[in-house]
Scaffold this motif. Structure first.
Motif, PDB file in Angstrom:
ATOM      1  N   SER A   6       0.795  -1.144   0.053  1.00  0.00           N
ATOM      2  CA  SER A   6      -0.137   0.232  -0.093  1.00  0.00           C
ATOM      3  C   SER A   6       0.823   1.404  -0.188  1.00  0.00           C
ATOM      4  O   SER A   6       1.427   1.520   0.849  1.00  0.00           O
ATOM      5  N   THR A   8       0.870   5.491  -0.728  1.00  0.00           N
ATOM      6  CA  THR A   8       0.309   6.547  -0.897  1.00  0.00           C
ATOM      7  C   THR A   8       0.482   7.758  -1.690  1.00  0.00           C
ATOM      8  O   THR A   8       1.707   8.156  -1.525  1.00  0.00           O
ATOM      9  N   THR A  37       1.063   2.191   5.921  1.00  0.00           N
ATOM     10  CA  THR A  37       1.629   2.538   4.429  1.00  0.00           C
ATOM     11  C   THR A  37       2.808   2.185   4.179  1.00  0.00           C
ATOM     12  O   THR A  37       3.927   2.431   5.156  1.00  0.00           O
ATOM     13  N   ASP A 189      -7.631   2.913  -7.666  1.00  0.00           N
ATOM     14  CA  ASP A 189      -8.228   2.178  -6.567  1.00  0.00           C
ATOM     15  C   ASP A 189      -9.210   1.533  -6.593  1.00  0.00           C
ATOM     16  O   ASP A 189      -9.336   0.196  -6.141  1.00  0.00           O
ATOM     17  N   GLY A 202       1.419  -4.114  -5.844  1.00  0.00           N
ATOM     18  CA  GLY A 202       0.747  -3.071  -4.788  1.00  0.00           C
ATOM     19  C   GLY A 202      -0.267  -2.083  -5.603  1.00  0.00           C
ATOM     20  O   GLY A 202      -0.530  -2.304  -6.771  1.00  0.00           O
ATOM     21  N   SER A 205      -2.245   4.596  -4.054  1.00  0.00           N
ATOM     22  CA  SER A 205      -3.514   4.954  -3.711  1.00  0.00           C
ATOM     23  C   SER A 205      -3.947   6.432  -3.599  1.00  0.00           C
ATOM     24  O   SER A 205      -2.995   7.125  -2.689  1.00  0.00           O
ATOM     25  N   SER A 208      -6.051   5.970   0.359  1.00  0.00           N
ATOM     26  CA  SER A 208      -5.134   5.805   1.431  1.00  0.00           C
ATOM     27  C   SER A 208      -4.684   7.015   2.239  1.00  0.00           C
ATOM     28  O   SER A 208      -4.078   6.775   3.256  1.00  0.00           O
ATOM     29  N   PHE A 215      -6.438   0.496   3.547  1.00  0.00           N
ATOM     30  CA  PHE A 215      -5.910   0.037   2.296  1.00  0.00           C
ATOM     31  C   PHE A 215      -4.662  -0.704   2.458  1.00  0.00           C
ATOM     32  O   PHE A 215      -4.378  -1.728   1.655  1.00  0.00           O
ATOM     33  N   ARG A 216      -3.975  -0.589   3.373  1.00  0.00           N
ATOM     34  CA  ARG A 216      -3.085  -1.620   3.930  1.00  0.00           C
ATOM     35  C   ARG A 216      -3.482  -2.982   4.070  1.00  0.00           C
ATOM     36  O   ARG A 216      -3.101  -4.062   3.365  1.00  0.00           O
ATOM     37  N   ALA A 219      -4.304  -4.499   0.542  1.00  0.00           N
ATOM     38  CA  ALA A 219      -3.122  -4.918   0.080  1.00  0.00           C
ATOM     39  C   ALA A 219      -2.690  -6.163   0.405  1.00  0.00           C
ATOM     40  O   ALA A 219      -2.269  -7.125  -0.064  1.00  0.00           O
TER      41      ALA A 219
END
Length: 301
Positions: A6, A8, A37, A189, A202, A205, A208, A215-216, A219
């Motif tokens: 993930s 960002t 993240t 996303d 991965g 995003s 995130s 989001f982590r 993933a």
């Protein structure tokens, strides 16, 4: 360098008067680390790079490098419409401590595929930083095709691609290029779960920014091959995806960041979220709070 998980694409917080809000920026970075993240992008399109003054760009990157202190990779957006300027900026961010450069296809000028090869090879040959290619035709007017990526992926300084074209056929063509020194990252996303289940390394995003834990978790589930759980979690995130698509990025995500106390809007010509979408923003903010709490509770257990 091998990027995964993930990642960002950070938004840039501003104060109510439109100045750079470095306090909010540092809080955003701290929340990313707390949420798990695995890398961040400074001054990409989500970060309104085109609206930043040079000194602001430098302040954001310096602050990120200092606060993160090597715990996760820091990528800097350096893609410009001219090759020489992109090389110059990539050298500059290397001196500021960036770990890699995210280099979007040259906006507006629409080079041929041969021109794109020459562009990226020149930047890579300069050797300032590892490069991650970034393809987002809806913003740049050009499309970095898989056959072109295949030629570029052989270069040892080109370490991956962020692909924002959402069709599965495009992602499948890129996944065939995965190698020890070349990663494939989703830049979309709503389709990232599908891409990671298919083998993508991965996601870079937007969402995130406001939901790093969620989001982590997405993933981890998708990259771990836990299809049923990943798809169920993805379905829970779907209303957030829908909200983030209501107006051009980063307008919706900055509305959610403002609800979290991280910044006050955008710079013209971008404007704050339209009034008809304010109720949707409240619902999305509530959903994100719920999902983030769930992620923290699960981690604590």
């Amino acid at each position: 360098m091998r990027l995964s998980g993930s990642i960002t694409a950070l938004a840039t917080p501003f104060t109510a008067s439109g100045e750079l809000d470095l306090d909010a920026w540092r809080s955003l970075l701290a929340r990313q680390l707390e949420g798990g993240t695995q890398a961040v992008v400074v001054a990409g399109s989500t970060g309104e790079a085109a609206a930043l003054y040079d000194a602001e760009y430098d302040a954001l990157l310096r602050s990120a490098v200092e606060l993160i202190a090597g715990r996760i990779p820091v990528l800097a957006g350096t893609g410009l419409s001219n090759t020489a300027k992109t090389i110059e900026l990539t050298r500059h961010v290397a001196a500021l401590g960036a770990d890699a450069a995210l280099v979007v296809t040259p906006p507006y000028v629409r080079p041929t595929q041969a021109g794109l090869i020459a562009h990226y090879q020149a930047i890579a040959e300069d050797g300032a930083l590892p490069l991650v290619l970034y393809n987002v035709p809806g913003r740049t007017g050009g499309d970095l095709l898989p056959d072109t990526v295949a030629q570029l992926a052989a270069h040892p300084r080109i370490v991956g691609i962020k692909e924002a074209v959402s069709e599965p056929e495009r992602m499948n063509a890129l996944l065939a290029l995965k190698a020890e020194g070349f990663c494939v990252l989703s830049g979309d996303d709503p389709t990232a779960c599908r891409a990671m289940l298919a083998g993508a390394d991965g996601i870079v995003s937007v969402g995130s920014n406001v939901a790093p834990g969620a989001f982590r978790r997405l993933a981890d589930l998708a990259r771990g091959g836990r299809r049923a759980e990943a798809e169920a979690w993805d379905a829970r995130l779907r209303p957030a995806y829908d909200f983030l698509a209501l107006e051009p990025n980063p307008i919706p995500v900055k509305a959610l960041l403002a609800s979290q106390g991280l910044g006050h809007g955008l710079r013209l010509p971008l404007q704050s979220l339209s009034a008809p979408h304010h109720e949707a923003a409240r619902h999305a903010a509530g959903l994100i709070v719920e999902l983030e709490h769930l992620c923290r509770d699960t981690l604590a257990a």
